[in-house]
Design a protein around this motif. Structure first.
Motif, PDB file in Angstrom:
ATOM      1  N   THR A  72      41.948  41.875  60.983  1.00 50.56           N
ATOM      2  CA  THR A  72      41.639  40.757  60.025  1.00 50.56           C
ATOM      3  C   THR A  72      41.640  42.041  58.563  1.00 50.56           C
ATOM      4  N   ILE A  73      41.839  40.857  57.653  1.00 48.39           N
ATOM      5  CA  ILE A  73      41.599  40.928  56.154  1.00 48.39           C
ATOM      6  C   ILE A  73      39.727  40.507  55.532  1.00 48.39           C
ATOM      7  N   GLN A  74      39.607  41.149  54.964  1.00 43.38           N
ATOM      8  CA  GLN A  74      38.179  40.061  54.844  1.00 43.38           C
ATOM      9  C   GLN A  74      38.185  39.581  52.647  1.00 43.38           C
ATOM     10  N   ALA A  75      38.423  40.866  52.577  1.00 38.40           N
ATOM     11  CA  ALA A  75      38.932  40.638  50.703  1.00 38.40           C
ATOM     12  C   ALA A  75      40.139  41.400  49.884  1.00 38.40           C
ATOM     13  N   VAL A  76      39.946  40.955  49.097  1.00 38.00           N
ATOM     14  CA  VAL A  76      41.321  41.283  48.013  1.00 38.00           C
ATOM     15  C   VAL A  76      40.734  41.544  46.353  1.00 38.00           C
ATOM     16  N   TYR A  77      41.564  42.410  46.143  1.00 40.77           N
ATOM     17  CA  TYR A  77      41.088  42.301  44.654  1.00 40.77           C
ATOM     18  C   TYR A  77      41.796  43.567  43.641  1.00 40.77           C
ATOM     19  N   PRO A  78      42.060  43.482  42.412  1.00 43.81           N
ATOM     20  CA  PRO A  78      43.142  45.008  41.590  1.00 43.81           C
ATOM     21  C   PRO A  78      42.624  45.977  41.974  1.00 43.81           C
ATOM     22  N   ALA A  79      43.059  47.090  41.999  1.00 42.85           N
ATOM     23  CA  ALA A  79      42.491  47.349  42.091  1.00 42.85           C
ATOM     24  C   ALA A  79      42.851  48.759  41.443  1.00 42.85           C
ATOM     25  N   SER A  80      42.277  49.565  40.578  1.00 44.38           N
ATOM     26  CA  SER A  80      41.672  50.072  38.912  1.00 44.38           C
ATOM     27  C   SER A  80      42.765  50.549  39.096  1.00 44.38           C
ATOM     28  N   SER A  81      43.140  51.213  37.225  1.00 42.35           N
ATOM     29  CA  SER A  81      44.416  52.649  37.835  1.00 42.35           C
ATOM     30  C   SER A  81      43.655  53.472  38.597  1.00 42.35           C
ATOM     31  N   GLN A  82      42.423  54.166  38.360  1.00 43.02           N
ATOM     32  CA  GLN A  82      41.584  55.392  39.412  1.00 43.02           C
ATOM     33  C   GLN A  82      41.975  55.310  40.370  1.00 43.02           C
ATOM     34  N   ALA A  83      41.982  53.745  41.171  1.00 38.96           N
ATOM     35  CA  ALA A  83      41.851  53.761  42.672  1.00 38.96           C
ATOM     36  C   ALA A  83      43.407  53.611  43.148  1.00 38.96           C
ATOM     37  N   SER A  84      44.553  54.141  41.879  1.00 37.80           N
ATOM     38  CA  SER A  84      45.974  53.720  42.569  1.00 37.80           C
ATOM     39  C   SER A  84      46.306  54.919  42.812  1.00 37.80           C
ATOM     40  N   ASN A  85      45.807  56.057  42.185  1.00 39.22           N
ATOM     41  CA  ASN A  85      46.667  56.864  41.670  1.00 39.22           C
ATOM     42  C   ASN A  85      46.321  57.796  43.007  1.00 39.22           C
ATOM     43  N   HIS A 145      24.306  47.087  30.295  1.00 40.02           N
ATOM     44  CA  HIS A 145      24.518  46.090  30.750  1.00 40.02           C
ATOM     45  C   HIS A 145      25.008  44.584  30.425  1.00 40.02           C
ATOM     46  N   CYS A 146      25.226  44.713  29.082  1.00 36.01           N
ATOM     47  CA  CYS A 146      25.547  43.893  27.923  1.00 36.01           C
ATOM     48  C   CYS A 146      27.541  43.553  28.164  1.00 36.01           C
ATOM     49  N   MET A 147      27.996  41.805  28.393  1.00 37.57           N
ATOM     50  CA  MET A 147      29.277  41.490  28.462  1.00 37.57           C
ATOM     51  C   MET A 147      29.625  41.283  26.863  1.00 37.57           C
ATOM     52  N   ASP A 148      30.266  42.025  26.277  1.00 38.05           N
ATOM     53  CA  ASP A 148      31.160  41.770  25.825  1.00 38.05           C
ATOM     54  C   ASP A 148      32.214  39.809  25.613  1.00 38.05           C
ATOM     55  N   ALA A 149      31.803  39.640  25.018  1.00 36.67           N
ATOM     56  CA  ALA A 149      31.924  37.998  24.767  1.00 36.67           C
ATOM     57  C   ALA A 149      33.462  37.613  24.159  1.00 36.67           C
ATOM     58  N   VAL A 150      33.332  38.815  23.872  1.00 37.36           N
ATOM     59  CA  VAL A 150      34.784  38.536  22.919  1.00 37.36           C
ATOM     60  C   VAL A 150      36.220  38.715  24.084  1.00 37.36           C
ATOM     61  N   GLY A 151      36.782  37.620  24.150  1.00 34.43           N
ATOM     62  CA  GLY A 151      38.460  37.691  24.606  1.00 34.43           C
ATOM     63  C   GLY A 151      38.193  37.831  26.344  1.00 34.43           C
ATOM     64  N   VAL A 152      37.188  37.655  27.124  1.00 29.46           N
ATOM     65  CA  VAL A 152      36.653  36.708  28.640  1.00 29.46           C
ATOM     66  C   VAL A 152      38.328  36.255  28.609  1.00 29.46           C
ATOM     67  N   GLN A 153      38.356  37.090  29.950  1.00 30.94           N
ATOM     68  CA  GLN A 153      39.069  36.979  30.803  1.00 30.94           C
ATOM     69  C   GLN A 153      39.347  35.363  31.629  1.00 30.94           C
ATOM     70  N   GLU A 154      38.675  35.164  32.995  1.00 26.64           N
ATOM     71  CA  GLU A 154      38.344  34.493  33.940  1.00 26.64           C
ATOM     72  C   GLU A 154      37.147  34.070  33.818  1.00 26.64           C
ATOM     73  N   VAL A 155      36.789  32.747  34.472  1.00 32.52           N
ATOM     74  CA  VAL A 155      35.561  32.542  35.028  1.00 32.52           C
ATOM     75  C   VAL A 155      35.284  31.818  36.759  1.00 32.52           C
ATOM     76  N   GLU A 156      34.390  32.477  37.279  1.00 38.65           N
ATOM     77  CA  GLU A 156      34.687  31.611  38.991  1.00 38.65           C
ATOM     78  C   GLU A 156      32.941  31.318  38.588  1.00 38.65           C
ATOM     79  N   GLY A 211      38.230  44.274  31.641  1.00 35.65           N
ATOM     80  CA  GLY A 211      38.579  43.768  32.919  1.00 35.65           C
ATOM     81  C   GLY A 211      37.068  44.183  34.111  1.00 35.65           C
ATOM     82  N   GLN A 212      36.016  44.806  33.379  1.00 35.30           N
ATOM     83  CA  GLN A 212      35.002  44.593  33.975  1.00 35.30           C
ATOM     84  C   GLN A 212      34.508  43.141  34.617  1.00 35.30           C
TER      85      GLN A 212
END
Length: 259
Positions: A246-259, A33-44, A58-59
């Motif tokens: 109605t649109i409830q949520a939008v988020y980037p799709a993984s490469s697996q989901a887009s194939n 469950h640990c997160m790699d703190a190197v190169g964090v892209q975003e925070v909300e 990307g996780q």
């Protein structure tokens, strides 16, 4: 030994030698469950007791605090202190917000849909609390993690769409959407119109040309033109294809989901 990670100044904080060593060796988390703190892209941040982050992989993750830690999104300097660069929820970990230390109590991987929900609320809260400013000269540069509108896509950049049991998959121009080519769109209910329409259009509830899952965001199914044989097949439901969903949520799709 504890390192302080601020992605925007990673080389200055850790030194070029350490950065080169980290790239040369595969980093193995001390726990799944640990997160790699190197190169964090975003925070909300949608709650003072937690933040949501997207790692370099990307996780998405949620970090919970022992006490309230407000002001993360509006901070000028933001750092994540974690032993050996892994955030796991240990007592030694902390997030430093403009010099103020917030103890970490837990780190949990989350789904993209959950991250998108936090990101939308974080953006609303930040917009609601920011005072009106007139900027004549930029004197400070934010150092640390940053927010991102990756949970939205611009209507004008939509290239194609397809529907499945999970909802809607939209292809956009990645150069115009932060490098994201595909977005998953969750709908309020099963949108049967999508199985019966030649094309769709999007309506932004905020009237800003962006689809983020905000109130009023909808997908509208077009009717078949007069004379199209498929229109005759839909005669029992003449108005169904004119309805929107109605649109409830939008988020980037993984490469697996887009194939």
């Amino acid at each position: 030994m504890t390192y302080s990670y601020a992605p925007a100044v990673l080389a200055a904080t850790l030194g070029l030698a350490f950065a080169a060593s980290a790239q040369a060796q595969e980093r193995v988390p001390p726990a799944p469950h640990c997160m790699d703190a190197v190169g964090v892209q975003e925070v909300e941040q949608a709650s003072p007791r937690s933040i949501a982050l997207r790692a370099a992989s990307g996780q998405a993750y949620r970090i919970d605090f022992s006490e309230d830690c407000p002001g993360v999104r509006s901070a000028t300097t933001l750092k994540l202190d974690a032993p050996a660069g892994w955030a796991c929820g240990r007592p030694s970990e902390r997030v430093v917000v403009d010099g103020r230390s917030c103890a970490v109590s837990a780190v949990t991987p989350v789904e993209d849909r959950d991250y998108a929900s936090v990101a939308r609320e974080s953006d609303r809260l930040l917009t609601a609390t920011l005072p009106a400013l007139t900027i004549s000269e930029r004197k400070e540069v934010r150092r640390g993690f940053g927010g991102s509108p990756s949970y939205c896509f611009a209507i004008r950049n939509v290239r194609s769409w397809s529907s499945d049991q999970q909802g809607l998959l939209v292809e956009t121009n990645p150069r115009r959407n932060g490098g994201n080519r595909y977005y998953r769109v969750d709908l309020g209910s099963h949108c049967r119109q999508l199985d019966r329409t030649p094309e769709v259009s999007f309506t932004s509830g905020m009237q800003n040309g962006l689809i983020c899952g905000n109130p009023g965001d909808r997908i509208v199914a077009a009717e078949f033109e007069q004379g199209d044989l498929r229109r005759d097949e839909l005669a029992p439901l003449p108005q169904y294809t004119r309805q929107s969903c109605t649109i409830q949520a939008v988020y980037p799709a993984s490469s697996q989901a887009s194939n």
